[in-house]
Design a protein around this motif. Structure first.
Motif, PDB file in Angstrom:
ATOM      1  N   VAL A 146      -2.068   1.072  -4.581  1.00 16.62           N
ATOM      2  CA  VAL A 146      -1.861  -0.283  -4.394  1.00 16.62           C
ATOM      3  C   VAL A 146      -0.588  -0.452  -5.506  1.00 16.62           C
ATOM      4  O   VAL A 146      -0.750  -0.543  -6.687  1.00 16.62           O
ATOM      5  N   PRO A 147       0.605  -0.705  -4.962  1.00 13.36           N
ATOM      6  CA  PRO A 147       1.802  -1.010  -5.973  1.00 13.36           C
ATOM      7  C   PRO A 147       2.128  -2.200  -6.031  1.00 13.36           C
ATOM      8  O   PRO A 147       2.058  -2.989  -4.824  1.00 13.36           O
ATOM      9  N   VAL A 148       2.542  -2.708  -7.040  1.00 18.33           N
ATOM     10  CA  VAL A 148       3.030  -3.987  -7.536  1.00 18.33           C
ATOM     11  C   VAL A 148       4.542  -3.814  -7.910  1.00 18.33           C
ATOM     12  O   VAL A 148       4.802  -3.151  -8.907  1.00 18.33           O
TER      13      VAL A 148
ATOM     14  N   PHE B 126       0.907  -1.169   0.061  1.00 19.99           N
ATOM     15  CA  PHE B 126       0.096   0.242  -0.006  1.00 19.99           C
ATOM     16  C   PHE B 126       0.497   1.066   0.075  1.00 19.99           C
ATOM     17  O   PHE B 126       1.707   1.399   0.678  1.00 19.99           O
ATOM     18  N   GLN B 127       0.503   2.245  -0.754  1.00 22.56           N
ATOM     19  CA  GLN B 127       1.157   3.409  -0.912  1.00 22.56           C
ATOM     20  C   GLN B 127       0.468   4.719  -0.362  1.00 22.56           C
ATOM     21  O   GLN B 127      -0.672   4.779  -0.944  1.00 22.56           O
ATOM     22  N   ALA B 128       1.162   5.488   0.233  1.00 22.59           N
ATOM     23  CA  ALA B 128       0.491   6.890   0.572  1.00 22.59           C
ATOM     24  C   ALA B 128       1.831   7.938   0.222  1.00 22.59           C
ATOM     25  O   ALA B 128       2.763   7.760   0.271  1.00 22.59           O
TER      26      ALA B 128
ATOM     27  N   VAL C 110      22.935  -6.183  -7.034  1.00 21.80           N
ATOM     28  CA  VAL C 110      22.935  -5.038  -7.844  1.00 21.80           C
ATOM     29  C   VAL C 110      21.832  -5.385  -8.818  1.00 21.80           C
ATOM     30  O   VAL C 110      21.846  -6.366  -9.317  1.00 21.80           O
ATOM     31  N   GLY C 111      20.911  -4.302  -9.140  1.00 20.85           N
ATOM     32  CA  GLY C 111      20.025  -4.690  -9.980  1.00 20.85           C
ATOM     33  C   GLY C 111      19.107  -3.383 -10.514  1.00 20.85           C
ATOM     34  O   GLY C 111      19.359  -2.337 -10.194  1.00 20.85           O
ATOM     35  N   ALA C 112      17.908  -3.627 -10.743  1.00 23.89           N
ATOM     36  CA  ALA C 112      16.948  -2.537 -11.148  1.00 23.89           C
ATOM     37  C   ALA C 112      15.559  -2.920 -10.760  1.00 23.89           C
ATOM     38  O   ALA C 112      15.135  -4.194 -10.371  1.00 23.89           O
ATOM     39  N   TYR C 113      14.594  -1.941 -10.604  1.00 22.50           N
ATOM     40  CA  TYR C 113      13.272  -1.941  -9.791  1.00 22.50           C
ATOM     41  C   TYR C 113      12.351  -1.377 -10.701  1.00 22.50           C
ATOM     42  O   TYR C 113      13.054  -0.615 -11.530  1.00 22.50           O
ATOM     43  N   GLY C 114      11.209  -1.686 -10.755  1.00 20.90           N
ATOM     44  CA  GLY C 114      10.040  -1.364 -11.317  1.00 20.90           C
ATOM     45  C   GLY C 114       8.800  -1.436 -10.446  1.00 20.90           C
ATOM     46  O   GLY C 114       8.579  -2.466 -10.013  1.00 20.90           O
ATOM     47  N   SER C 115       8.022  -0.585 -10.560  1.00 19.17           N
ATOM     48  CA  SER C 115       6.462  -0.679  -9.908  1.00 19.17           C
ATOM     49  C   SER C 115       5.814  -0.084 -10.623  1.00 19.17           C
ATOM     50  O   SER C 115       5.833   0.979 -11.314  1.00 19.17           O
ATOM     51  N   TYR C 116       4.402  -0.673 -10.692  1.00 23.25           N
ATOM     52  CA  TYR C 116       3.337  -0.182 -11.286  1.00 23.25           C
ATOM     53  C   TYR C 116       2.122   0.111  -9.912  1.00 23.25           C
ATOM     54  O   TYR C 116       1.787  -0.772  -9.330  1.00 23.25           O
ATOM     55  N   SER C 117       1.519   1.307  -9.894  1.00 20.49           N
ATOM     56  CA  SER C 117       0.763   1.478  -8.678  1.00 20.49           C
ATOM     57  C   SER C 117      -0.362   1.882  -9.442  1.00 20.49           C
ATOM     58  O   SER C 117      -0.690   2.740 -10.085  1.00 20.49           O
ATOM     59  N   TYR C 118      -1.739   1.181  -8.897  1.00 20.69           N
ATOM     60  CA  TYR C 118      -3.041   1.555  -9.207  1.00 20.69           C
ATOM     61  C   TYR C 118      -3.298   2.567  -8.038  1.00 20.69           C
ATOM     62  O   TYR C 118      -3.423   2.363  -6.970  1.00 20.69           O
TER      63      TYR C 118
ATOM     64  N   GLN D 155       0.646   5.024 -11.674  1.00 19.83           N
ATOM     65  CA  GLN D 155       2.002   5.711 -11.616  1.00 19.83           C
ATOM     66  C   GLN D 155       2.963   4.346 -11.827  1.00 19.83           C
ATOM     67  O   GLN D 155       2.857   3.131 -11.275  1.00 19.83           O
ATOM     68  N   LEU D 156       4.027   4.843 -12.603  1.00 15.51           N
ATOM     69  CA  LEU D 156       5.162   3.968 -13.145  1.00 15.51           C
ATOM     70  C   LEU D 156       6.454   4.403 -12.460  1.00 15.51           C
ATOM     71  O   LEU D 156       6.824   5.408 -12.534  1.00 15.51           O
ATOM     72  N   ARG D 157       7.116   3.422 -11.623  1.00 17.52           N
ATOM     73  CA  ARG D 157       8.452   3.857 -11.127  1.00 17.52           C
ATOM     74  C   ARG D 157       9.442   3.080 -11.911  1.00 17.52           C
ATOM     75  O   ARG D 157       9.292   1.621 -11.860  1.00 17.52           O
ATOM     76  N   PHE D 158      10.761   3.435 -11.911  1.00 17.38           N
ATOM     77  CA  PHE D 158      11.631   2.467 -12.390  1.00 17.38           C
ATOM     78  C   PHE D 158      13.290   3.086 -12.226  1.00 17.38           C
ATOM     79  O   PHE D 158      13.361   4.127 -12.250  1.00 17.38           O
ATOM     80  N   GLY D 159      14.004   2.286 -12.154  1.00 17.69           N
ATOM     81  CA  GLY D 159      15.414   2.765 -11.987  1.00 17.69           C
ATOM     82  C   GLY D 159      16.333   1.757 -11.431  1.00 17.69           C
ATOM     83  O   GLY D 159      16.124   0.492 -11.057  1.00 17.69           O
ATOM     84  N   PRO D 160      17.658   2.146 -11.180  1.00 12.04           N
ATOM     85  CA  PRO D 160      18.459   1.163 -10.665  1.00 12.04           C
ATOM     86  C   PRO D 160      18.597   0.944  -8.974  1.00 12.04           C
ATOM     87  O   PRO D 160      18.063   2.064  -8.662  1.00 12.04           O
ATOM     88  N   HIS D 161      19.043   0.041  -8.549  1.00  8.48           N
ATOM     89  CA  HIS D 161      18.967  -0.341  -7.047  1.00  8.48           C
ATOM     90  C   HIS D 161      20.075  -1.245  -6.554  1.00  8.48           C
ATOM     91  O   HIS D 161      20.355  -2.157  -7.240  1.00  8.48           O
ATOM     92  N   ILE D 162      20.369  -0.827  -5.293  1.00 12.35           N
ATOM     93  CA  ILE D 162      21.441  -1.733  -4.667  1.00 12.35           C
ATOM     94  C   ILE D 162      20.833  -2.044  -3.264  1.00 12.35           C
ATOM     95  O   ILE D 162      20.043  -1.508  -2.684  1.00 12.35           O
ATOM     96  N   GLN D 163      21.419  -3.366  -2.963  1.00 12.71           N
ATOM     97  CA  GLN D 163      21.185  -3.726  -1.225  1.00 12.71           C
ATOM     98  C   GLN D 163      22.136  -4.254  -0.674  1.00 12.71           C
ATOM     99  O   GLN D 163      23.012  -4.900  -1.252  1.00 12.71           O
TER     100      GLN D 163
END
Length: 252
Positions: free
Chosen positions: A75-77, A44-46, A91-99, A119-127
């Motif tokens: 509601v993000p996936v 869930f996103q706020a 090391v990788g990339a993320y993407g999310s689609y939010s209704y 809403q669409l989010r995407f980009g590089p990401h490290i953990q």
């Protein structure tokens, strides 16, 4: 006596070898994997902040539109794909689609209108994973990227004419985009097997909508003219988001 001693030594060696083999098997079975990793999540996103500032709103007034004016949350996936370079580092990339759960408001979605947004989010990401060998592995991640917000609104409006107000239909189709300057994720994973893990996550972002494009189409009864016009200029809309949910990871 010598025979009994020989049997005892042989038994000790056999037990030691069996114990070492068991330890080797256990170490192999529970060692943290490296390689390609796929993650999917739901939450869930706020948010708080602005969609845009100083532009024409749907009630024809000039001013700001806040996230709170337009949405009751989302509601993000989440999808994440990357490589576990070591058991600790991903090391990788993320993407999310939010209704987006749209909100009735005279500024963004008047009563009786049909409104949708995503809403669409995407980009590089490290953990960094703190305990990759343990049954529960806490981690922290950092990334940045782009965000694209899409809106479609349609409804009935009153258009002033020399003969008086006339009922017409207005359709707004917009796309607002901008950089996500930073996102920070904290979470943890319970290991369900050698290749599968599952657990909660919390993500916070800071971003800004910096470009807005789209059209407004007004349809009037004949013989009155109908037309399509581009959306007016708007100032940047800085905002922040919080996402809370669960995610599952597979080591491929």
């Amino acid at each position: 006596m010598t025979g009994r001693l020989s049997w005892a030594l042989a038994a000790a060696v056999a037990l030691g070898s069996a114990g070492a083999s068991a330890e080797d098997i256990q170490e192999t079975r529970y060692s943290a994997p490296t390689g390609l990793q796929l993650t999917v999540g739901l939450g869930f996103q706020a948010g708080a902040g602005y969609v845009y500032k100083n532009s024409t709103r749907l009630d024809q007034s000039i001013g700001d539109v806040k996230l709170a004016d337009a949405a009751n949350g989302a509601v993000p996936v989440l999808v994440e794909l990357g490589y576990r370079v070591t058991p600790n580092w991903f090391v990788g990339a993320y993407g999310s689609y939010s209704y987006i759960i749209t909100k009735e408001s005279p500024l963004t979605c008047p009563s009786g209108w049909d409104c949708s947004a995503s809403q669409l989010r995407f980009g590089p990401h490290i953990q960094y994973h703190f305990s990759p060998e343990a049954s529960f592995d806490p981690f922290v991640g950092v990334g940045f990227g782009m965000v694209i917000l899409s809106n479609k609104n349609s409804g009935t409006i009153l258009v002033p004419t020399p003969q008086g107000d006339v009922s017409g239909k207005l359709e707004l189709d917009s796309q607002t985009r901008g950089p996500e300057f930073v996102n920070v994720t904290v979470g943890g994973k319970w290991r369900l097997g050698h290749s599968l893990s599952f657990g909660p996550y919390l993500t916070g972002t800071y971003a800004s909508y910096t470009a807005r494009s789209g059209t407004t189409t007004t349809t009037l009864p004949a013989p009155l003219p109908s037309g399509t016009t581009p959306l007016p200029y708007a100032d940047d809309g800085p905002y922040g988001l919080i996402m809370l949910g669960v995610r599952a990871s597979w080591n491929i």
